[in-house]
Scaffold this motif. Structure first.
Motif, PDB file in Angstrom:
ATOM      1  N   THR A  15     -25.148 -11.941  -5.062  1.00 16.45           N
ATOM      2  CA  THR A  15     -25.695 -11.215  -3.922  1.00 16.45           C
ATOM      3  C   THR A  15     -26.326  -9.909  -4.369  1.00 16.45           C
ATOM      4  O   THR A  15     -26.093  -9.424  -5.465  1.00 16.45           O
ATOM      5  CB  THR A  15     -24.595 -10.877  -2.903  1.00 16.45           C
ATOM      6  OG1 THR A  15     -23.621 -10.053  -3.548  1.00 16.45           O
ATOM      7  CG2 THR A  15     -23.950 -12.121  -2.346  1.00 16.45           C
ATOM      8  N   SER A  20     -21.361  -6.984  -3.527  1.00 18.62           N
ATOM      9  CA  SER A  20     -21.198  -7.344  -2.120  1.00 18.62           C
ATOM     10  C   SER A  20     -20.853  -8.825  -2.013  1.00 18.62           C
ATOM     11  O   SER A  20     -21.118  -9.608  -2.922  1.00 18.62           O
ATOM     12  CB  SER A  20     -22.456  -7.017  -1.310  1.00 18.62           C
ATOM     13  OG  SER A  20     -23.545  -7.767  -1.768  1.00 18.62           O
ATOM     14  N   LEU A  22     -20.866 -12.643  -0.014  1.00 19.75           N
ATOM     15  CA  LEU A  22     -21.742 -13.513   0.753  1.00 19.75           C
ATOM     16  C   LEU A  22     -20.867 -14.377   1.650  1.00 19.75           C
ATOM     17  O   LEU A  22     -19.931 -15.013   1.176  1.00 19.75           O
ATOM     18  CB  LEU A  22     -22.561 -14.381  -0.212  1.00 19.75           C
ATOM     19  CG  LEU A  22     -23.802 -15.045   0.325  1.00 19.75           C
ATOM     20  CD1 LEU A  22     -24.786 -14.012   0.868  1.00 19.75           C
ATOM     21  CD2 LEU A  22     -24.469 -15.847  -0.785  1.00 19.75           C
ATOM     22  N   TYR A  39     -26.148 -18.404   4.788  1.00 25.88           N
ATOM     23  CA  TYR A  39     -25.344 -17.322   4.235  1.00 25.88           C
ATOM     24  C   TYR A  39     -25.867 -15.979   4.714  1.00 25.88           C
ATOM     25  O   TYR A  39     -27.048 -15.848   5.024  1.00 25.88           O
ATOM     26  CB  TYR A  39     -25.411 -17.321   2.702  1.00 25.88           C
ATOM     27  CG  TYR A  39     -24.946 -18.593   2.057  1.00 25.88           C
ATOM     28  CD1 TYR A  39     -23.592 -18.848   1.877  1.00 25.88           C
ATOM     29  CD2 TYR A  39     -25.860 -19.544   1.623  1.00 25.88           C
ATOM     30  CE1 TYR A  39     -23.160 -20.013   1.278  1.00 25.88           C
ATOM     31  CE2 TYR A  39     -25.440 -20.714   1.015  1.00 25.88           C
ATOM     32  CZ  TYR A  39     -24.087 -20.941   0.849  1.00 25.88           C
ATOM     33  OH  TYR A  39     -23.656 -22.093   0.256  1.00 25.88           O
ATOM     34  N   THR A  40     -24.989 -14.997   4.719  1.00 23.55           N
ATOM     35  CA  THR A  40     -25.374 -13.620   4.996  1.00 23.55           C
ATOM     36  C   THR A  40     -24.409 -12.697   4.268  1.00 23.55           C
ATOM     37  O   THR A  40     -23.255 -13.043   4.062  1.00 23.55           O
ATOM     38  CB  THR A  40     -25.377 -13.308   6.514  1.00 23.55           C
ATOM     39  OG1 THR A  40     -25.816 -11.955   6.702  1.00 23.55           O
ATOM     40  CG2 THR A  40     -23.997 -13.478   7.129  1.00 23.55           C
ATOM     41  N   SER A  41     -24.893 -11.536   3.892  1.00 25.35           N
ATOM     42  CA  SER A  41     -24.007 -10.537   3.300  1.00 25.35           C
ATOM     43  C   SER A  41     -23.552  -9.545   4.368  1.00 25.35           C
ATOM     44  O   SER A  41     -22.815  -8.617   4.068  1.00 25.35           O
ATOM     45  CB  SER A  41     -24.715  -9.804   2.151  1.00 25.35           C
ATOM     46  OG  SER A  41     -25.884  -9.186   2.614  1.00 25.35           O
ATOM     47  N   CYS A  46     -21.946 -12.752  10.208  1.00 23.64           N
ATOM     48  CA  CYS A  46     -21.468 -14.048   9.713  1.00 23.64           C
ATOM     49  C   CYS A  46     -20.603 -14.737  10.762  1.00 23.64           C
ATOM     50  O   CYS A  46     -20.154 -14.120  11.724  1.00 23.64           O
ATOM     51  CB  CYS A  46     -20.683 -13.871   8.416  1.00 23.64           C
ATOM     52  SG  CYS A  46     -19.031 -13.179   8.581  1.00 23.64           S
TER      53      CYS A  46
END
Length: 106
Positions: A15, A20, A22, A39-41, A46
């Motif tokens: 990431t 960070s 994910l 996916y998102t950080s 999320c």
């Protein structure tokens, strides 16, 4: 309805910014079908799950989709040794992770 306080962390992907996490999915409303794709950080964007939803979804596959409390994890480095981990924010914070908001220019 039980509290949706579990997330799926995908450690197998890198990431930005480094360090960070994910997370799986996009956040859905309680009445919507849970998201297991993408996916998102961003923790606030999320998907959040109940433990029961994740127990049913993983179908007993503890090897590939372990819950945090099924593992012996004491640091972020040890956490990163697992491809996916099912956990709560409190469990992440217990080993040193924090939630940050990143603001940047394009």
């Amino acid at each position: 309805m039980p509290e949706r306080n579990y997330v799926i962390v995908a450690n197998r992907h890198r990431t930005w910014p480094g360090g960070s996490l994910l997370f799986w999915g996009r956040h859905t409303e309680d009445h919507e079908e849970r998201s297991f794709g993408g996916y998102t950080s961003r923790f606030n964007q999320c998907e959040k799950y109940t433990r029961k939803e994740l127990e049913q979804w993983r179908r007993g596959d503890k090897k590939h989709y372990p819950f945090f409390d099924e593992l012996d994890i004491g640091s972020p480095a040890e956490f990163g040794e697992y491809d996916e981990v099912l956990c709560t924010l409190e469990q992440l914070q217990s080993i040193g992770f924090s939630v940050w908001t990143v603001v940047c220019t394009p």
